[in-house]
Design an enzyme around this catalytic site. Structure first.
Site, mmCIF file in Angstrom:
data_model
loop_
_atom_site.group_PDB
_atom_site.id
_atom_site.type_symbol
_atom_site.label_atom_id
_atom_site.label_comp_id
_atom_site.label_asym_id
_atom_site.label_seq_id
_atom_site.Cartn_x
_atom_site.Cartn_y
_atom_site.Cartn_z
ATOM 1 N N ASP A 83 23.137 40.510 27.654
ATOM 2 C CA ASP A 83 23.563 40.767 29.033
ATOM 3 C C ASP A 83 23.211 42.214 29.405
ATOM 4 O O ASP A 83 23.549 43.149 28.674
ATOM 5 C CB ASP A 83 25.089 40.552 29.091
ATOM 6 C CG ASP A 83 25.634 40.540 30.496
ATOM 7 O OD1 ASP A 83 24.902 40.180 31.428
ATOM 8 O OD2 ASP A 83 26.836 40.869 30.647
ATOM 9 N N ASP A 105 17.594 44.433 32.752
ATOM 10 C CA ASP A 105 18.132 44.811 34.059
ATOM 11 C C ASP A 105 17.546 46.158 34.452
ATOM 12 O O ASP A 105 18.062 47.211 34.092
ATOM 13 C CB ASP A 105 19.656 44.873 33.996
ATOM 14 C CG ASP A 105 20.255 45.277 35.333
ATOM 15 O OD1 ASP A 105 19.484 45.529 36.284
ATOM 16 O OD2 ASP A 105 21.493 45.348 35.428
ATOM 17 N N HIS A 181 30.707 43.291 39.962
ATOM 18 C CA HIS A 181 31.275 43.310 38.606
ATOM 19 C C HIS A 181 32.730 43.816 38.582
ATOM 20 O O HIS A 181 33.121 44.600 39.432
ATOM 21 C CB HIS A 181 30.430 44.195 37.697
ATOM 22 C CG HIS A 181 29.121 43.584 37.323
ATOM 23 N ND1 HIS A 181 27.933 43.982 37.860
ATOM 24 C CD2 HIS A 181 28.816 42.571 36.471
ATOM 25 C CE1 HIS A 181 26.942 43.263 37.352
ATOM 26 N NE2 HIS A 181 27.451 42.393 36.502
ATOM 27 N N SER A 227 33.395 36.477 38.349
ATOM 28 C CA SER A 227 34.783 36.157 38.012
ATOM 29 C C SER A 227 35.580 35.970 39.301
ATOM 30 O O SER A 227 35.290 36.605 40.325
ATOM 31 C CB SER A 227 35.407 37.280 37.176
ATOM 32 O OG SER A 227 35.055 37.113 35.812
ATOM 33 N N ASN A 267 27.836 34.116 35.650
ATOM 34 C CA ASN A 267 28.364 35.042 34.635
ATOM 35 C C ASN A 267 29.846 35.334 34.830
ATOM 36 O O ASN A 267 30.263 35.739 35.929
ATOM 37 C CB ASN A 267 27.622 36.380 34.724
ATOM 38 C CG ASN A 267 26.234 36.317 34.152
ATOM 39 O OD1 ASN A 267 25.712 35.243 33.880
ATOM 40 N ND2 ASN A 267 25.638 37.480 33.964
ATOM 41 N N ILE A 268 30.603 35.173 33.764
ATOM 42 C CA ILE A 268 32.052 35.392 33.835
ATOM 43 C C ILE A 268 32.501 36.217 32.628
ATOM 44 O O ILE A 268 32.312 35.801 31.486
ATOM 45 C CB ILE A 268 32.784 34.033 33.872
ATOM 46 C CG1 ILE A 268 32.421 33.295 35.167
ATOM 47 C CG2 ILE A 268 34.300 34.229 33.751
ATOM 48 C CD1 ILE A 268 32.895 31.870 35.231
ATOM 49 N N ASP A 269 33.081 37.359 32.896
ATOM 50 C CA ASP A 269 33.630 38.207 31.841
ATOM 51 C C ASP A 269 35.048 38.664 32.187
ATOM 52 O O ASP A 269 35.982 38.491 31.409
ATOM 53 C CB ASP A 269 32.722 39.426 31.628
ATOM 54 C CG ASP A 269 33.179 40.280 30.458
ATOM 55 O OD1 ASP A 269 34.074 39.841 29.706
ATOM 56 O OD2 ASP A 269 32.664 41.390 30.287
ATOM 57 N N SER A 270 35.220 39.206 33.390
ATOM 58 C CA SER A 270 36.538 39.773 33.741
ATOM 59 C C SER A 270 37.660 38.744 33.634
ATOM 60 O O SER A 270 38.789 39.086 33.253
ATOM 61 C CB SER A 270 36.491 40.345 35.161
ATOM 62 O OG SER A 270 35.551 41.385 35.230
HETATM 63 P P1 13P Z 1 32.546 39.707 36.117
HETATM 64 O O1 13P Z 1 32.900 41.144 35.956
HETATM 65 O O2 13P Z 1 32.762 39.225 37.523
HETATM 66 O O3 13P Z 1 33.239 38.834 35.132
HETATM 67 O O4 13P Z 1 30.958 39.562 35.851
HETATM 68 C C1 13P Z 1 30.460 39.524 34.553
HETATM 69 C C2 13P Z 1 28.986 39.707 34.505
HETATM 70 O O5 13P Z 1 28.278 39.654 35.484
HETATM 71 C C3 13P Z 1 28.386 39.945 33.187
HETATM 72 O O6 13P Z 1 27.030 40.217 33.277
HETATM 73 O O1 G3H Z 2 28.527 43.039 33.498
HETATM 74 C C1 G3H Z 2 29.012 43.510 32.500
HETATM 75 C C2 G3H Z 2 29.868 42.711 31.592
HETATM 76 O O2 G3H Z 2 31.124 42.471 32.161
HETATM 77 C C3 G3H Z 2 29.945 43.368 30.247
HETATM 78 O O3 G3H Z 2 30.853 44.398 30.267
HETATM 79 O O4 G3H Z 2 29.604 46.315 29.314
HETATM 80 O O5 G3H Z 2 32.103 46.276 29.297
HETATM 81 O O6 G3H Z 2 30.806 44.762 27.795
HETATM 82 P P1 G3H Z 2 30.837 45.529 29.083
HETATM 83 ZN ZN ZN Z 3 26.485 41.274 35.055
#
Ligand code: 13P
Ligand code: G3H
Ligand code: ZN
Length: 322
Positions: A83, A105, A181, A227, A267-270
């Site tokens: 990522d 990126d 993000h 997210s 993409n989902i992380d938060s």
């Molecule tokens: P979120 O912060 O909305 O979860 O996005 C995650 C993301 O785009 C990781 O590349």
């Molecule tokens: O877009 C970024 C992702 O949420 C990854 O976050 O760089 O804190 O691991 P991070």
């Molecule tokens: Zn991202």
């Protein structure tokens, strides 16, 4: 099944009107929560690792955790993706180290510099059977060490996408249509408030997505910053000692709509972070005398699994598509 690239996943997703979830992984509980949900729902899934995740958990640990998930879930396709790769060297290290997909990126660079770096990564990746996601346009928010202040984001310019894809040879393209993000995607000034006082963000720019798709028929589009920042988790965090005022995300109905169009990866992380943190805070508030990490990580892992299952069924539409 061993680790796969996203090529077949995206072809099926594009034609089937659904998207594949790309979830960030940083530790064992997150890998398990995501892949248990995907395995039970027979859904393809992308596990993605950021530069920050590699710095935290170490490349080898993350690859081995993902390999374990592949063994435990033999019936579903799983891709391992870098990522927000920010250099050729980082992408090369992940390609050489077992990833099946990388993102370069270079979206903060000029159009020509973005093309040059992306092309360099694509050439190396394709020689090694790995696919490449690139990005055009800038999202607001925080990704690794890059912070883009709200108001300094820029939507993807549809008139640039054909030239970019043709000249770079990338396999998928992340575009900026208003996602962002992190857990604070929009300022209060950019939003309205609903009757409960919760911020309602500006709608995604589906006109930009449609124009991009028209120019790139059949080509997989990626949405970052997707997210939804579920208010149940924000409330849980705040109820149990946290302080996250006005955290707000992308409404799920809009992501659902994007998944039926050309968007093949979301993409989902938060939301993973919120699900875990809310539940860990709750656990400690209810069990102040507990100190065994297994006790509080168990509900956190279950919360990740439940959240991912919800996304697969209600947002991505990828259940039963393995
Ligand atoms: P979120 O912060 O909305 O979860 O996005 C995650 C993301 O785009 C990781 O590349
Ligand atoms: O877009 C970024 C992702 O949420 C990854 O976050 O760089 O804190 O691991 P991070
Ligand atoms: Zn991202």
């Amino acid at each position: 099944m061993s680790l796969v690239t996203t090529t077949e996943m995206f072809k099926k997703a594009y034609n089937g009107g659904y998207a594949v979830g790309a979830f960030n992984v940083n530790n064992m509980e997150i890998v398990q929560g995501i892949t248990e949900a995907a395995g039970e729902l027979k859904s393809p899934v992308i596990l993605q690792v950021s530069k920050g995740a590699r710095a935290y958990a170490n490349h080898t640990y993350l690859v081995k955790l993902v390999e374990a998930a592949v063994i435990e879930n033999p019936e579903i396709p799983i891709a391992l993706h870098l990522d927000h790769g920010d250099s050729f060297e980082l992408c090369k290290s992940c390609i050489d180290g077992g990833f099946t997909s990388v993102m370069i990126d270079a979206s903060s660079k000029s159009f020509e510099d973005n093309i040059a770096l992306t092309k360099q990564v694509v050439e190396y990746a394709h020689e090694h059977g790995v696919v490449v996601e690139a990005e055009l346009g800038t999202l607001a928010g925080i990704e690794d060490e890059v912070v883009v202040e709200s108001g300094h984001e820029s939507y993807t310019r549809p008139e640039e996408v054909e030239e970019f894809v043709t000249r770079t040879g990338c396999d998928s393209l992340a575009i900026a249509i208003g996602t962002s993000h992190g857990a604070y995607k929009f300022t209060a000034a950019q939003c309205t408030r609903n009757a409960d006082g919760i911020l309602v963000p500006p709608p995604l720019r589906f006109d930009v997505l449609e124009e991009v798709s028209k120019r790139l028929p059949g080509f997989p589009i990626v949405l970052h910053g997707s997210s939804s920042v579920p208010q149940e988790f924000v409330k849980m965090v705040n109820q149990y000692g946290g302080n996250m005022p006005d955290a707000v995300g992308i409404p799920e109905e809009q992501l659902r709509k994007a998944a039926t169009l050309s968007v093949c990866k979301i993409n989902i992380d938060s939301d993973i972070r919120l699900a875990m943190t809310g539940n860990i805070r709750k656990y400690f508030a209810e069990h102040p005398d507990h100190f065994d990490p297994r006790q509080y990580l168990k509900p956190a892992r279950q919360a990740v699994k439940d959240m991912v299952a919800h996304k697969i069924v209600n947002v991505l539409g990828s259940d039963g598509k393995a």
